[in-house]
Design a protein around this motif. Structure first.
Motif, short mmCIF file in Angstrom:
data_model
loop_
_atom_site.label_atom_id
_atom_site.label_comp_id
_atom_site.label_asym_id
_atom_site.label_seq_id
_atom_site.Cartn_x
_atom_site.Cartn_y
_atom_site.Cartn_z
N LEU A 116 -6.79 -10.49 -42.38
CA LEU A 116 -5.88 -11.48 -41.72
C LEU A 116 -4.57 -10.96 -41.09
CD1 LEU A 116 -6.07 -14.86 -43.47
CD2 LEU A 116 -6.89 -14.47 -41.16
N LEU A 117 -3.86 -10.09 -41.90
CA LEU A 117 -2.43 -9.71 -41.66
C LEU A 117 -2.38 -7.97 -40.99
CD1 LEU A 117 -0.72 -11.35 -44.35
CD2 LEU A 117 -0.86 -12.12 -42.10
N GLY A 118 -3.47 -7.60 -41.60
CA GLY A 118 -3.77 -5.93 -41.41
C GLY A 118 -3.47 -5.76 -40.00
N PRO A 119 -4.25 -6.18 -39.15
CA PRO A 119 -4.37 -5.53 -37.77
C PRO A 119 -3.06 -6.06 -37.13
CG PRO A 119 -6.28 -6.83 -38.30
CD PRO A 119 -5.48 -7.10 -39.58
N LEU A 120 -2.65 -7.18 -37.30
CA LEU A 120 -1.50 -7.88 -36.60
C LEU A 120 -0.17 -6.76 -36.99
CD1 LEU A 120 -1.24 -10.24 -35.32
CD2 LEU A 120 -0.12 -11.49 -37.06
N LEU A 121 -0.06 -6.46 -38.49
CA LEU A 121 0.93 -5.63 -38.97
C LEU A 121 1.08 -4.30 -38.44
CD1 LEU A 121 1.07 -6.08 -42.89
CD2 LEU A 121 2.52 -6.92 -41.09
N GLU A 122 -0.17 -3.71 -38.01
CA GLU A 122 -0.51 -2.37 -37.46
C GLU A 122 0.04 -2.36 -36.11
OE1 GLU A 122 -0.66 0.30 -38.97
OE2 GLU A 122 -0.80 -0.91 -40.89
N ILE A 123 -0.06 -3.36 -35.33
CA ILE A 123 0.13 -3.55 -34.07
C ILE A 123 1.81 -3.65 -33.63
CG2 ILE A 123 0.08 -4.90 -31.68
CD1 ILE A 123 -2.98 -5.40 -32.74
N VAL A 124 2.40 -4.70 -34.47
CA VAL A 124 3.79 -4.87 -34.34
C VAL A 124 4.71 -3.56 -34.89
CG1 VAL A 124 5.62 -6.46 -35.14
CG2 VAL A 124 3.12 -7.42 -34.60
N ARG A 125 4.11 -3.13 -35.75
CA ARG A 125 4.87 -1.81 -36.70
C ARG A 125 5.52 -0.94 -35.70
NH1 ARG A 125 3.79 2.37 -40.84
NH2 ARG A 125 1.68 2.22 -40.42
N PRO A 126 4.40 -0.31 -34.78
CA PRO A 126 5.03 0.77 -33.78
C PRO A 126 6.41 0.30 -32.85
CG PRO A 126 2.90 0.74 -33.63
CD PRO A 126 3.09 -0.47 -34.30
N VAL A 127 6.56 -0.96 -32.67
CA VAL A 127 7.62 -1.64 -31.62
C VAL A 127 8.88 -1.33 -32.52
CG1 VAL A 127 8.22 -3.50 -30.46
CG2 VAL A 127 5.95 -3.33 -31.01
#
Lengths: 280, 245
Positions: A116-127
């Motif tokens: 649930l959270l993994g993909p979201l975290l990986e997308i937001v992290r580089p910003v």
């Protein structure tokens, strides 16, 4: 009946504190000396109006900055700005620490949370957190909340990543031991996972504190109306260079003190680590 | 607390589709001290993990007191080779752990833990952290922690394997001594034939296809050289080495 076994004497004895103290006596002058030398170099370059490709002729010297610092220390404004920035750091960082550990543990221990959270975290992290200023302005009714939000985001990711890694690196034998003693999921979490990940978590907290300062100062420069970052930028717009340097020194000292606090708390919380034998 | 009976029936044990041991039949009587030997990788530790409830069998059944083992239980304590103490807890707080899990009140927990530590000869070491203890002391704390849970079966996975000969001999005496007044079924995995002969009331030689040989071993002060040769032969080793693994 008790048995007297004779292996007690093989326990390692911590090295004598006397030798350590001798070395520590030598280290403090060296540390202070390096700062003093940097200030002396600064004084020489500015007093001589040196122009060696980089130009020091219009650069304020230590004396100007010290005078300005002294003046600001006698104003209420300075303390207000410091307090404002510290409150922002403290609230953003505390939120990041609690949520970062919670999310990091959840993602590492539960497949559901990871999906649930993994993909979201990986997308937001580089910003970069500072790029979220427009988002924060849109989202939050008050400027203050936006700045705390940006500080939180900045510190959150290092904490999540280090916690997740620390959970995955836990030796399975501790969990097996607690489970065979009758411990359930909650007991494993409280008695094995949370204490076991602390060394890794404190690594993330140290990094998080560093980026939190970068982001709180930048956010204050862009959208604040108080705070050390705002005051520093304010000084620049009115061409008050000594004021700019006072702001920078203040940020440096505050950053050093807060990361020192994180370090100290971390050391105390992880005294059981093998490397901590004779350290203080 | 009455000792537990343990049983594996046609059990296939393994990790992630790779079977370590197939068709294992083994019964352990209540209160028996069973020593398990076998070559490395033949499934000795896997068998203990199955009895402990940490590893469900992929085929067949593993049972405790006639009921299938569904998961870990404080009835079946597992003692590991090394480093199973929680390093951030003092020796006493490690021993208190099973008592805390059973919701024993705090003051009784402490008294109980101190009594167990005294029982294994570590009355003064309660406040020390595991890293401040020697290997032998850490294993004694682990034994105290396992016994504090009042298990009906003790599953021991080469618990003295990392210790020097002298400490190991003392620990073996201590174990038999403690068991005399806290009776439990013991499954003791070791790669040391002499240790198996010294401790086991029955010795089982384990192989990939299950139990290869069973040797009754009435404990006696002097070990019987014929029986030693028999165990070594079953392990397929030349009858000279100390260790068969």
């Amino acid at each position: 009946m008790t048995l007297a076994l004779d292996d007690e004497k093989r326990v390692a004895v911590a090295p004598g504190p006397a030798a350590d103290r001798g070395r520590a006596r030598l280290r403090w002058p060296v540390r202070a000396g390096s700062v003093v030398a940097a200030v002396a170099l600064w004084q020489v370059l500015t007093a001589a109006n040196a122009r060696l490709w980089v130009r020091f002729d219009r650069f304020p010297g230590p004396a100007d900055v010290a005078r300005e610092f002294g003046r600001q220390l006698r104003t209420g404004q300075y303390y207000l700005d410091v307090a404002q920035s510290v409150v922002r750091i403290a609230s953003g960082f505390a939120l990041a620490a609690v949520l970062g550990v919670a999310v990091g543990v959840a993602v590492a221990r539960s497949r559901w949370a990871n999906d649930l959270l993994g993909p979201l975290l990986e997308i937001v992290r580089p910003v970069p957190a500072i790029a979220l200023v427009p988002v924060a302005i849109l989202l939050f009714p008050r400027n203050e909340q936006g700045i705390v939000f940006i500080t939180f985001v900045a510190a959150f990711f290092p904490v999540v990543v280090s916690t997740r890694h620390a959970v995955r690196a836990l030796p399975p034998v501790w969990e097996d031991a607690v489970r065979t003693l009758g411990g359930g999921r909650a007991r494993v979490l409280a008695s094995v996972v949370l204490p076991g990940v602390l060394p890794g978590v404190f690594g993330g907290l140290s990094v998080g504190m560093g980026v939190a300062w970068i982001c709180v100062v930048s956010a204050e420069m862009i959208s604040g109306d108080f705070g050390v970052g705002y005051r520093t930028w304010q000084a620049y717009t009115i061409v008050d260079y000594p004021g700019v340097l006072v702001g920078m020194i203040t940020i440096g000292v505050l950053g050093r003190v807060t990361s020192g606090v994180v370090e100290l708390v971390g050391r105390r919380a992880t005294r059981w680590l093998p490397g901590e034998e004779g350290r203080r | 607390m009455t000792p537990l009976s343990l049983r594996a029936e046609g059990a296939t044990l393994g990790y992630g589709g790779r079977a370590v041991c197939t068709g294992l039949d083994l019964a352990v009587r209540p209160g028996e001290f069973l020593a398990v030997v076998g070559a490395s990788g033949c499934g000795k530790s896997t068998l203990l993990r199955a009895f402990a409830g940490l590893l469900p069998p992929t085929a067949g059944a593993v049972m405790a007191d006639g009921a299938p083992v569904a998961g870990p239980s404080p009835d079946r304590a597992l003692v590991f080779q090394d480093d199973a103490l929680l390093p951030w807890r003092s020796a006493r707080r490690n021993v208190e752990l099973p008592l805390a899990i059973r919701n024993v009140p705090r003051d009784r927990r402490r008294a109980d833990a101190d009594a167990w530590l005294a029982r294994v000869g570590l009355a003064d070491a309660g406040r020390r952290l595991p890293r401040q203890l020697s290997g032998g002391m850490r294993q004694r704390v682990q034994l105290a922690r396992a016994l504090a849970a009042r298990p009906r079966a003790l599953l021991m996975d080469e618990p003295f394997g990392a210790l020097d000969a002298q400490t190991r001999a003392a620990m073996q005496r201590l174990l038999l001594d403690v068991l005399a007044d806290a009776p439990a079924t013991v499954v003791f995995v070791t790669h040391d034939v002499d240790e198996a002969l010294l401790l086991g009331e029955r010795i089982v030689v384990l192989g990939p296809a299950g139990v290869e040989q069973e040797i009754p071993n009435p404990r006696s002060a002097t070990s019987d050289p014929a029986r030693r040769a028999q165990v070594l032969a079953a392990l397929g080793a030349p009858a000279t080495g100390e260790e068969a693994a």
